[in-house]
Design an enzyme around this catalytic site. Sequence first.
Site, PDB file in Angstrom:
ATOM      1  CG  ASP A  13      -1.862  -1.218   1.212  1.00 41.07           C
ATOM      2  OD1 ASP A  13      -2.182  -1.706   0.114  1.00 41.07           O
ATOM      3  OD2 ASP A  13      -2.215  -1.679   2.305  1.00 41.07           O
ATOM      4  CE  LYS A  16       2.290  -2.403  -4.369  1.00 38.41           C
ATOM      5  NZ  LYS A  16       2.063  -2.053  -2.953  1.00 38.41           N
ATOM      6  N   GLY A  40      -4.459  -4.330  -3.829  1.00 36.26           N
ATOM      7  CA  GLY A  40      -5.457  -3.297  -4.136  1.00 36.26           C
ATOM      8  C   GLY A  40      -4.685  -2.053  -4.502  1.00 36.26           C
ATOM      9  CG  HIS A  41      -1.910  -2.031  -7.024  1.00 36.71           C
ATOM     10  ND1 HIS A  41      -0.985  -2.551  -7.877  1.00 36.71           N
ATOM     11  CD2 HIS A  41      -1.639  -2.587  -5.814  1.00 36.71           C
ATOM     12  CE1 HIS A  41      -0.194  -3.394  -7.219  1.00 36.71           C
ATOM     13  NE2 HIS A  41      -0.583  -3.441  -5.968  1.00 36.71           N
ATOM     14  CD  GLN A 222       0.901  -8.898  -2.655  1.00 35.71           C
ATOM     15  OE1 GLN A 222       1.553  -9.562  -3.435  1.00 35.71           O
ATOM     16  NE2 GLN A 222      -0.352  -8.573  -2.918  1.00 35.71           N
TER      17      GLN A 222
HETATM   18  P1  GDP Z   1      -0.780   0.327  -3.518  1.00 32.23           P
HETATM   19  O1  GDP Z   1      -1.346  -0.963  -3.063  1.00 32.23           O
HETATM   20  O2  GDP Z   1       0.685   0.428  -3.288  1.00 32.23           O
HETATM   21  O3  GDP Z   1      -1.152   0.672  -4.933  1.00 32.23           O
HETATM   22  O4  GDP Z   1      -1.428   1.452  -2.589  1.00 32.23           O
HETATM   23  P2  GDP Z   1      -2.999   1.561  -2.190  1.00 32.23           P
HETATM   24  O5  GDP Z   1      -3.747   2.064  -3.362  1.00 32.23           O
HETATM   25  O6  GDP Z   1      -3.473   0.334  -1.532  1.00 32.23           O
HETATM   26  O7  GDP Z   1      -2.920   2.634  -1.037  1.00 32.23           O
HETATM   27  C1  GDP Z   1      -2.427   3.908  -1.236  1.00 32.23           C
HETATM   28  C2  GDP Z   1      -3.508   4.925  -0.863  1.00 32.23           C
HETATM   29  O8  GDP Z   1      -2.927   6.211  -0.741  1.00 32.23           O
HETATM   30  C3  GDP Z   1      -4.581   5.069  -1.930  1.00 32.23           C
HETATM   31  O9  GDP Z   1      -5.786   5.434  -1.313  1.00 32.23           O
HETATM   32  C4  GDP Z   1      -4.056   6.226  -2.788  1.00 32.23           C
HETATM   33  O10 GDP Z   1      -5.106   6.920  -3.449  1.00 32.23           O
HETATM   34  C5  GDP Z   1      -3.420   7.089  -1.745  1.00 32.23           C
HETATM   35  N1  GDP Z   1      -2.222   7.852  -2.172  1.00 32.23           N
HETATM   36  C6  GDP Z   1      -1.257   7.484  -3.047  1.00 32.23           C
HETATM   37  N2  GDP Z   1      -0.271   8.415  -3.078  1.00 32.23           N
HETATM   38  C7  GDP Z   1      -0.636   9.386  -2.212  1.00 32.23           C
HETATM   39  C8  GDP Z   1      -0.033  10.607  -1.774  1.00 32.23           C
HETATM   40  O11 GDP Z   1       1.052  10.975  -2.187  1.00 32.23           O
HETATM   41  N3  GDP Z   1      -0.708  11.343  -0.841  1.00 32.23           N
HETATM   42  C9  GDP Z   1      -1.913  10.950  -0.344  1.00 32.23           C
HETATM   43  N4  GDP Z   1      -2.502  11.728   0.565  1.00 32.23           N
HETATM   44  N5  GDP Z   1      -2.518   9.798  -0.728  1.00 32.23           N
HETATM   45  C10 GDP Z   1      -1.878   9.031  -1.637  1.00 32.23           C
HETATM   46  P1  IMO Z   2      -0.833  -4.213  -2.277  1.00 30.35           P
HETATM   47  O1  IMO Z   2      -0.362  -4.734  -3.599  1.00 30.35           O
HETATM   48  C1  IMO Z   2      -0.986  -4.682   2.046  1.00 30.35           C
HETATM   49  C2  IMO Z   2      -0.926  -8.762   3.625  1.00 30.35           C
HETATM   50  C3  IMO Z   2      -2.178  -9.231   4.329  1.00 30.35           C
HETATM   51  C4  IMO Z   2      -1.585 -10.216   5.310  1.00 30.35           C
HETATM   52  C5  IMO Z   2      -0.449 -10.861   4.513  1.00 30.35           C
HETATM   53  C6  IMO Z   2      -0.821 -12.162   3.835  1.00 30.35           C
HETATM   54  O2  IMO Z   2      -2.145  -3.521  -2.340  1.00 30.35           O
HETATM   55  O3  IMO Z   2       0.222  -3.414  -1.609  1.00 30.35           O
HETATM   56  P2  IMO Z   2      -2.346 -12.891   1.794  1.00 30.35           P
HETATM   57  O4  IMO Z   2      -3.741 -12.500   1.418  1.00 30.35           O
HETATM   58  O5  IMO Z   2      -1.335 -12.527   0.761  1.00 30.35           O
HETATM   59  O6  IMO Z   2      -2.233 -14.301   2.242  1.00 30.35           O
HETATM   60  O7  IMO Z   2      -2.009 -12.000   3.100  1.00 30.35           O
HETATM   61  O8  IMO Z   2      -0.098  -9.912   3.506  1.00 30.35           O
HETATM   62  N1  IMO Z   2      -1.139  -8.255   2.245  1.00 30.35           N
HETATM   63  C7  IMO Z   2      -1.118  -6.952   1.922  1.00 30.35           C
HETATM   64  N2  IMO Z   2      -0.984  -5.862   2.696  1.00 30.35           N
HETATM   65  N3  IMO Z   2      -1.063  -4.549   0.716  1.00 30.35           N
HETATM   66  C8  IMO Z   2      -1.166  -5.632  -0.078  1.00 30.35           C
HETATM   67  O9  IMO Z   2      -1.121  -5.560  -1.438  1.00 30.35           O
HETATM   68  C9  IMO Z   2      -1.244  -6.914   0.529  1.00 30.35           C
HETATM   69  N4  IMO Z   2      -1.359  -8.171   0.049  1.00 30.35           N
HETATM   70  C10 IMO Z   2      -1.282  -8.982   1.118  1.00 30.35           C
HETATM   71  O10 IMO Z   2      -2.832  -8.158   4.969  1.00 30.35           O
HETATM   72  O11 IMO Z   2      -1.004  -9.525   6.383  1.00 30.35           O
HETATM   73 MG    MG Z   3      -2.872  -1.671  -1.815  1.00 28.98          MG
END
Ligand code: GDP
Ligand code: IMO
Ligand code: MG
Length: 419
Positions: A13, A16, A40-41, A222
Amino acid sequence: MKVDVLLGLQWGDEGKGKIVDYLSQNYDVIARFQGGPNAGHSLEFNGIKHVLHTIPSGIFHEGTVNLIGNGVVIDPILFKAEVDDLIKMGVNPYDNIVISKKAHLIIPSHKALDAASETAKGKTKIGSTLKGIGPTYMDKTGRNGLRVGNISESDFTEKYNALVNKHQNILKQFNTSFDEKSVNIEFMDAIEVLRKFTHIDSEFEVNEYINKNKTILAEGAQGTLLDIDFGTYPFVTSSNTVSAGACIGLGIAPNKIGKVYGIFKAYITRVGSGPFTTELFDETGEKLRAEGHEFGATTGRPRRCGWMDLVLLKYVVMINGITDLIMTKADVLDSFETIKIATAYEKDGTISETMPFDIEGWKPVYKEFKGWNTKTSDLKSYNNFPSEMKDYITFIEKETGVKVSIVSLGPDREQTVLR
Ligand code: GDP
Ligand code: IMO
Ligand code: MG
């Protein structure tokens, strides 16, 4: 052209999706190489937010090829839901998604096994997203798995039923069972959708792109601290999330890797269980969660929040061979008087500046920074960054030996500063 890789450097998270979407303008191909719908991107542009799980984050750029590599695990039901969402948004995913025949399938009974395993673990559960990731990779390495290429074979249904039977036998040991009838129709409907996509021998296709000088960005899911080998085992996912995973998950040789972008939040978060040295249980942690909207994009769970951890960051820079750092969510720290970074760990009078075998039980040794206390989300140039923010970035660069080449100051595509 060589293949560039973009990876999360923390527990996922890091942003990415946002950064891959931003960088997509420079690439012909965006390729996922591991993980599955546990990811979840999130992407945001023109006021729309979209969350992708299995589909690469280049999907909103016309003409970009979005490749799902052999290292990915695909849940046909969730994949169909993602496809339906994209179609509703006016995107035609059939034109620009290609899928490796060697990618493994997550079937409904894998999810039942994931849930049963977590329940049996009780207090020591991993905190899995319950998407069936662990059991699917276990079937892959156990040589029982089903792959995308199998769905075109005449005996696919028999192979599917045999695997479900195998899972029912394992579920008996957990004193539970799986109601096949309730999901078989939905699963087979989703298989029909998956069938409509172009299935490729992706290792050949990727190497052909390389030879034809196409630009390719491999999109990690991840983060390195969730890597099956180098993460905080056993509280990890079941794939190799590190840069070497891109070679395995796409079929490219190590000498074909170019830049390795490492993305990290200006602080750190974690969803699920496992040790977390700089975790904050006080109002500062609450404030990070509130300001950063730290709730999971896949499961909606509140993310655990803490200060930046250099012990971990230096480790992951080494493991991945990071060439460029990307710092996200720096704007989240805009209203903090003081900001901290852990520079070492302490346990029973012993100080460690390197990541210990198990980080459980170690306490952080902090360096304090003065906060910048000003709104940064509209800034467009590094020159205009507050001096305290520059000090923070410079310190990280000095300690890791790698330049921070992109700073993200908000969720929108536009809120990105290139240095
Ligand atoms: P990912 O899994 O690495 O793609 O990240 P996620 O989408 O799960 O989580 C990142 C969260 O932070 C999302 O809600 C994005 O919309 C938000 N986000 C990404 N970059 C920034 C930033 O620079 N500032 C803020 N405030 N939010 C951001
Ligand atoms: P993105 O790509 C954050 C965590 C789960 C759990 C562990 C194992 O959005 O960054 P799994 O379902 O893979 O067996 O879970 O890894 N986890 C993540 N945490 N971002 C993710 O993906 C994750 N994918 C798995 O919360 O702790
Ligand atoms: Mg994510």
